[in-house]
Design a protein around this motif. Structure first.
Motif, PDB file in Angstrom:
ATOM      1  N   GLN A 179       0.833  -1.208   0.000  1.00 34.11           N
ATOM      2  CA  GLN A 179       0.000   0.000   0.000  1.00 34.11           C
ATOM      3  C   GLN A 179       0.860   1.248   0.000  1.00 34.11           C
ATOM      4  OE1 GLN A 179      -2.540   1.392   3.459  1.00 34.11           O
ATOM      5  NE2 GLN A 179      -4.154   0.624   2.111  1.00 34.11           N
ATOM      6  N   LEU A 180       0.418   2.234  -0.772  1.00 32.66           N
ATOM      7  CA  LEU A 180       1.109   3.517  -0.867  1.00 32.66           C
ATOM      8  C   LEU A 180       0.083   4.625  -0.649  1.00 32.66           C
ATOM      9  CD1 LEU A 180       4.111   4.080  -1.531  1.00 32.66           C
ATOM     10  CD2 LEU A 180       3.388   4.662  -3.849  1.00 32.66           C
ATOM     11  N   VAL A 181       0.470   5.672   0.117  1.00 40.44           N
ATOM     12  CA  VAL A 181      -0.449   6.767   0.435  1.00 40.44           C
ATOM     13  C   VAL A 181       0.227   8.105   0.125  1.00 40.44           C
ATOM     14  CG1 VAL A 181      -1.755   7.939   2.258  1.00 40.44           C
ATOM     15  CG2 VAL A 181      -1.577   5.428   2.258  1.00 40.44           C
ATOM     16  N   TYR A 182      -0.486   8.972  -0.599  1.00 46.13           N
ATOM     17  CA  TYR A 182      -0.010  10.323  -0.905  1.00 46.13           C
ATOM     18  C   TYR A 182      -0.715  11.316   0.001  1.00 46.13           C
ATOM     19  CZ  TYR A 182       2.584   8.855  -5.036  1.00 46.13           C
ATOM     20  OH  TYR A 182       3.500   8.291  -5.867  1.00 46.13           O
ATOM     21  N   GLN A 183       0.086  12.124   0.690  1.00 45.99           N
ATOM     22  CA  GLN A 183      -0.477  13.138   1.590  1.00 45.99           C
ATOM     23  C   GLN A 183       0.016  14.513   1.154  1.00 45.99           C
ATOM     24  OE1 GLN A 183       0.721  11.985   5.568  1.00 45.99           O
ATOM     25  NE2 GLN A 183      -1.058  10.631   5.833  1.00 45.99           N
ATOM     26  N   ALA A 184      -0.930  15.344   0.702  1.00 46.51           N
ATOM     27  CA  ALA A 184      -0.578  16.699   0.267  1.00 46.51           C
ATOM     28  C   ALA A 184      -0.603  17.623   1.473  1.00 46.51           C
ATOM     29  CB  ALA A 184      -1.540  17.183  -0.794  1.00 46.51           C
ATOM     30  N   THR A 185       0.519  18.290   1.754  1.00 45.16           N
ATOM     31  CA  THR A 185       0.586  19.207   2.892  1.00 45.16           C
ATOM     32  C   THR A 185       0.056  20.589   2.545  1.00 45.16           C
ATOM     33  OG1 THR A 185       2.869  19.747   2.299  1.00 45.16           O
ATOM     34  CG2 THR A 185       2.524  17.973   3.900  1.00 45.16           C
ATOM     35  N   GLU A 186       0.097  20.933   1.239  1.00 45.70           N
ATOM     36  CA  GLU A 186      -0.433  22.214   0.785  1.00 45.70           C
ATOM     37  C   GLU A 186      -0.662  22.142  -0.720  1.00 45.70           C
ATOM     38  OE1 GLU A 186       3.255  25.037  -0.001  1.00 45.70           O
ATOM     39  OE2 GLU A 186       3.273  24.260   2.076  1.00 45.70           O
ATOM     40  N   ASP A 211      -6.169  13.112  -3.121  1.00 47.70           N
ATOM     41  CA  ASP A 211      -7.533  13.593  -2.866  1.00 47.70           C
ATOM     42  C   ASP A 211      -8.347  12.597  -2.036  1.00 47.70           C
ATOM     43  OD1 ASP A 211      -7.738  11.614  -4.777  1.00 47.70           O
ATOM     44  OD2 ASP A 211      -9.409  12.566  -5.821  1.00 47.70           O
ATOM     45  N   GLY A 212      -7.727  11.475  -1.653  1.00 48.72           N
ATOM     46  CA  GLY A 212      -8.433  10.449  -0.882  1.00 48.72           C
ATOM     47  C   GLY A 212      -8.995   9.317  -1.734  1.00 48.72           C
ATOM     48  N   THR A 213      -8.862   9.397  -3.043  1.00 50.44           N
ATOM     49  CA  THR A 213      -9.326   8.319  -3.927  1.00 50.44           C
ATOM     50  C   THR A 213      -8.492   7.054  -3.692  1.00 50.44           C
ATOM     51  OG1 THR A 213     -10.159   9.793  -5.644  1.00 50.44           O
ATOM     52  CG2 THR A 213      -9.497   7.585  -6.341  1.00 50.44           C
ATOM     53  N   LYS A 214      -9.198   5.915  -3.556  1.00 47.13           N
ATOM     54  CA  LYS A 214      -8.517   4.634  -3.328  1.00 47.13           C
ATOM     55  C   LYS A 214      -8.442   3.858  -4.638  1.00 47.13           C
ATOM     56  CE  LYS A 214     -10.090   4.359   1.468  1.00 47.13           C
ATOM     57  NZ  LYS A 214     -10.874   3.566   2.455  1.00 47.13           N
ATOM     58  N   VAL A 215      -7.290   3.230  -4.861  1.00 47.56           N
ATOM     59  CA  VAL A 215      -7.025   2.541  -6.123  1.00 47.56           C
ATOM     60  C   VAL A 215      -6.487   1.140  -5.844  1.00 47.56           C
ATOM     61  CG1 VAL A 215      -5.654   2.572  -8.230  1.00 47.56           C
ATOM     62  CG2 VAL A 215      -6.527   4.730  -7.302  1.00 47.56           C
ATOM     63  N   TRP A 216      -7.062   0.144  -6.535  1.00 46.02           N
ATOM     64  CA  TRP A 216      -6.558  -1.233  -6.485  1.00 46.02           C
ATOM     65  C   TRP A 216      -6.054  -1.591  -7.875  1.00 46.02           C
ATOM     66  CZ3 TRP A 216     -10.276   0.570  -3.418  1.00 46.02           C
ATOM     67  CH2 TRP A 216     -10.349   0.122  -2.085  1.00 46.02           C
ATOM     68  N   PHE A 244     -11.419   1.657  -8.899  1.00 45.90           N
ATOM     69  CA  PHE A 244     -11.363   2.985  -8.290  1.00 45.90           C
ATOM     70  C   PHE A 244     -12.512   3.183  -7.312  1.00 45.90           C
ATOM     71  CE2 PHE A 244      -9.344   3.438 -12.428  1.00 45.90           C
ATOM     72  CZ  PHE A 244      -8.246   4.247 -12.196  1.00 45.90           C
ATOM     73  N   GLU A 245     -12.197   3.740  -6.154  1.00 48.77           N
ATOM     74  CA  GLU A 245     -13.193   4.304  -5.244  1.00 48.77           C
ATOM     75  C   GLU A 245     -12.878   5.789  -5.150  1.00 48.77           C
ATOM     76  OE1 GLU A 245     -13.408   2.290  -1.490  1.00 48.77           O
ATOM     77  OE2 GLU A 245     -14.207   0.441  -2.367  1.00 48.77           O
ATOM     78  N   VAL A 246     -13.572   6.576  -5.962  1.00 48.31           N
ATOM     79  CA  VAL A 246     -13.226   7.991  -6.140  1.00 48.31           C
ATOM     80  C   VAL A 246     -13.834   8.840  -5.026  1.00 48.31           C
ATOM     81  CG1 VAL A 246     -13.414   9.974  -7.686  1.00 48.31           C
ATOM     82  CG2 VAL A 246     -13.052   7.678  -8.628  1.00 48.31           C
ATOM     83  N   ALA A 247     -12.983   9.638  -4.404  1.00 51.98           N
ATOM     84  CA  ALA A 247     -13.450  10.588  -3.389  1.00 51.98           C
ATOM     85  C   ALA A 247     -14.316  11.644  -4.055  1.00 51.98           C
ATOM     86  CB  ALA A 247     -12.250  11.222  -2.690  1.00 51.98           C
ATOM     87  N   LYS A 248     -15.437  11.962  -3.439  1.00 53.89           N
ATOM     88  CA  LYS A 248     -16.400  12.874  -4.071  1.00 53.89           C
ATOM     89  C   LYS A 248     -15.906  14.319  -4.018  1.00 53.89           C
ATOM     90  CE  LYS A 248     -21.346  13.701  -4.396  1.00 53.89           C
ATOM     91  NZ  LYS A 248     -22.681  13.312  -3.889  1.00 53.89           N
ATOM     92  N   ASN A 249     -16.001  14.990  -5.172  1.00 57.22           N
ATOM     93  CA  ASN A 249     -15.661  16.405  -5.283  1.00 57.22           C
ATOM     94  C   ASN A 249     -16.424  16.951  -6.481  1.00 57.22           C
ATOM     95  OD1 ASN A 249     -14.569  18.957  -5.700  1.00 57.22           O
ATOM     96  ND2 ASN A 249     -12.482  18.335  -5.178  1.00 57.22           N
ATOM     97  N   THR A 250     -17.555  17.569  -6.227  1.00 57.41           N
ATOM     98  CA  THR A 250     -18.436  18.039  -7.314  1.00 57.41           C
ATOM     99  C   THR A 250     -17.795  19.143  -8.146  1.00 57.41           C
ATOM    100  OG1 THR A 250     -19.493  19.589  -5.791  1.00 57.41           O
ATOM    101  CG2 THR A 250     -20.531  17.434  -6.056  1.00 57.41           C
ATOM    102  N   LYS A 251     -16.777  19.815  -7.600  1.00 58.55           N
ATOM    103  CA  LYS A 251     -16.136  20.905  -8.325  1.00 58.55           C
ATOM    104  C   LYS A 251     -14.987  20.432  -9.210  1.00 58.55           C
ATOM    105  CE  LYS A 251     -17.275  24.377  -4.819  1.00 58.55           C
ATOM    106  NZ  LYS A 251     -16.742  25.382  -3.871  1.00 58.55           N
ATOM    107  N   MET A 252     -14.524  19.198  -8.966  1.00 52.72           N
ATOM    108  CA  MET A 252     -13.410  18.662  -9.749  1.00 52.72           C
ATOM    109  C   MET A 252     -13.746  17.243 -10.213  1.00 52.72           C
ATOM    110  SD  MET A 252      -9.945  19.862  -7.718  1.00 52.72           S
ATOM    111  CE  MET A 252      -8.858  19.202  -8.980  1.00 52.72           C
ATOM    112  N   PRO A 253     -14.320  17.082 -11.393  1.00 53.57           N
ATOM    113  CA  PRO A 253     -14.611  15.733 -11.889  1.00 53.57           C
ATOM    114  C   PRO A 253     -13.334  14.894 -11.957  1.00 53.57           C
ATOM    115  CG  PRO A 253     -15.617  17.407 -13.284  1.00 53.57           C
ATOM    116  CD  PRO A 253     -14.690  18.125 -12.360  1.00 53.57           C
TER     117      PRO A 253
END
Length: 403
Positions: A179-186, A211-216, A244-253
């Motif tokens: 498992q790999l996780v990306y964390q954006a600090t800014e 953005d929190g989207t999970k990928v297998w 894909f389990e895409v994190a919801k963001n109505t402003k950014m498809p």
């Protein structure tokens, strides 16, 4: 009249003392014997052994009913017969009994040949199974290669858990194996930096994007993505098969691009299978809705639906009531087949076990239904498939298949 040798063999047959070679010899004689020879021999065998014959009760009842029915018909047609047994009546009775014996012997020989065929097939299969185990191949594991924006690489399956790297405003963490996780600090102001994760044949991996989207990721797949999403959309590029389990963001498809097809979502769960050695790109929706587009065609999928876009002809199809269990079995750690063709199964095996498949002659037109764990050795999968009429052989990293 049959020879003494044949008479002797029939005696042994009815007393269950025939060897395999003797049964074969008797069968060979029966193939060329005349009806008169069979009738005379079998009639006397009946008289000598009728009390010791063994056969299923249902079959014996059918034979007896048939014999008695024929006797009644013959007697009605010959009312002048006397009660004593005339030579003519004797031989007609003999032929009727011979017919019964012929059925019994035929049943016995058929059962014997069936037994030998099954026995030989089982012996062949045992030889195959021993070969499978001697040349076994381990299943795929969690392994992938991470390629940074500058071209440098990290082999994830051998790297230690913890902080893999920090690039710009993003920390790249490996919390556990696979498992790999990306964390954006800014949010970065400069151009986005892209990373690519590639799983080889025999590999799989999970990623959590910034953005929190999970990928297998399934075996032999790749995903190219920005370390941090900026702008008006979240766009990634893929090959192979990814869930894909895409994190919801109505402003950014969220958009997934592969082989000229694009899938657009706001936040949902779906699977895309786009291996180039398959016939089509399959997009399967689990929940929410997605828009699938290619060239001038597009469709909106509902949960349980699947789109298929042909690689060669670009034909667009939508399939209703797809088995989500079948389509997502790989993600849950299974091979799941539902009347699946052998060549499709072997393509999955090629990718997961990192082997090559070679067919001797025509590809067998066999279909299979069943479920197997993916964490099992290749030998266990081939043991199941070899219960058909197909022969499998493992030579190093190659599977050779013959009908």
């Amino acid at each position: 009249m049959p020879s003494e040798r044949i008479t002797f063999l029939v005696e042994k047959f009815f007393s269950n003392r025939c060897t395999e070679d003797e049964k074969y010899e008797l069968m060979q004689w029966a193939n060329v014997a005349t009806e008169d020879e069979l009738a005379e021999l079998l009639y006397h065998s009946w008289k000598n052994h009728e009390a010791n014959l063994e056969m299923p009760e249902e079959m014996s009842q059918r034979i007896l009913a048939s014999i008695f029915h024929k006797e009644e018909s013959i007697e009605e047609e010959n009312p002048t017969w006397e009660e004593e047994e005339t030579p003519s009546r004797f031989w007609q009775m003999g032929y009727r009994m011979a017919a019964s014996i012929a059925v019994i012997v035929a049943v016995g020989l058929f059962a014997w040949f069936q037994y030998n065929t099954v026995h030989q097939r089982n012996e062949n299969r045992l030889v195959q199974v021993k070969e499978f185990e001697k040349n076994d191949v381990l299943p795929g594991t969690n392994k992938a290669i991470l390629t940074f924006d500058d071209g440098s690489k990290v082999i994830l399956d051998t790297s230690k858990n913890g902080n893999i790297a920090k690039q710009g405003a993003t920390n790249i963490l490996k919390p556990e194996k696979g498992q790999l996780v990306y964390q954006a600090t800014e949010t970065p102001n400069a151009r986005p930096m892209y990373n690519t994760i590639t799983t080889p044949k025999g590999g799989q991996y999970q990623i959590v994007l910034s953005d929190g989207t999970k990928v297998w990721m399934n075996a032999a797949s790749s995903l190219r993505f920005p370390m941090v999403f900026v702008g008006k959309e979240r766009k990634v590029e893929m090959t192979g098969e990814i869930y894909f389990e895409v994190a919801k963001n109505t402003k950014m498809p969220f958009k997934v691009s592969t082989n000229g097809q694009e899938v657009e979502v706001l936040g949902t769960h779906f699977n895309v299978m786009a291996y180039e050695n398959e016939k089509s790109i399959k997009t399967t929706l689990v929940e929410g809705s997605v828009k699938v587009s290619k060239d001038n065609h597009s469709t909106i999928l509902q949960p349980g639906q699947q789109s298929k876009v042909g690689f060669s002809n670009g034909i667009f199809r939508t399939i209703n009531d797809v088995s989500l269990e079948d389509e997502l079995a790989w993600k849950e750690g299974y091979f799941q087949f539902n009347n699946t063709s052998l060549d499709m199964i072997m393509r999955q095996i090629e990718r997961w076990y990192d082997v090559d498949v070679q067919y001797i002659g025509k590809v067998p037109d066999e279909h299979f239904t069943g479920k197997l764990p993916r964490n099992t050795n290749l030998s266990n999968v081939l043991k199941i498939l070899s219960m058909s009429e197909i022969q499998f052989k493992i030579e190093g990293k190659k599977i050779i298949i013959t009908p």
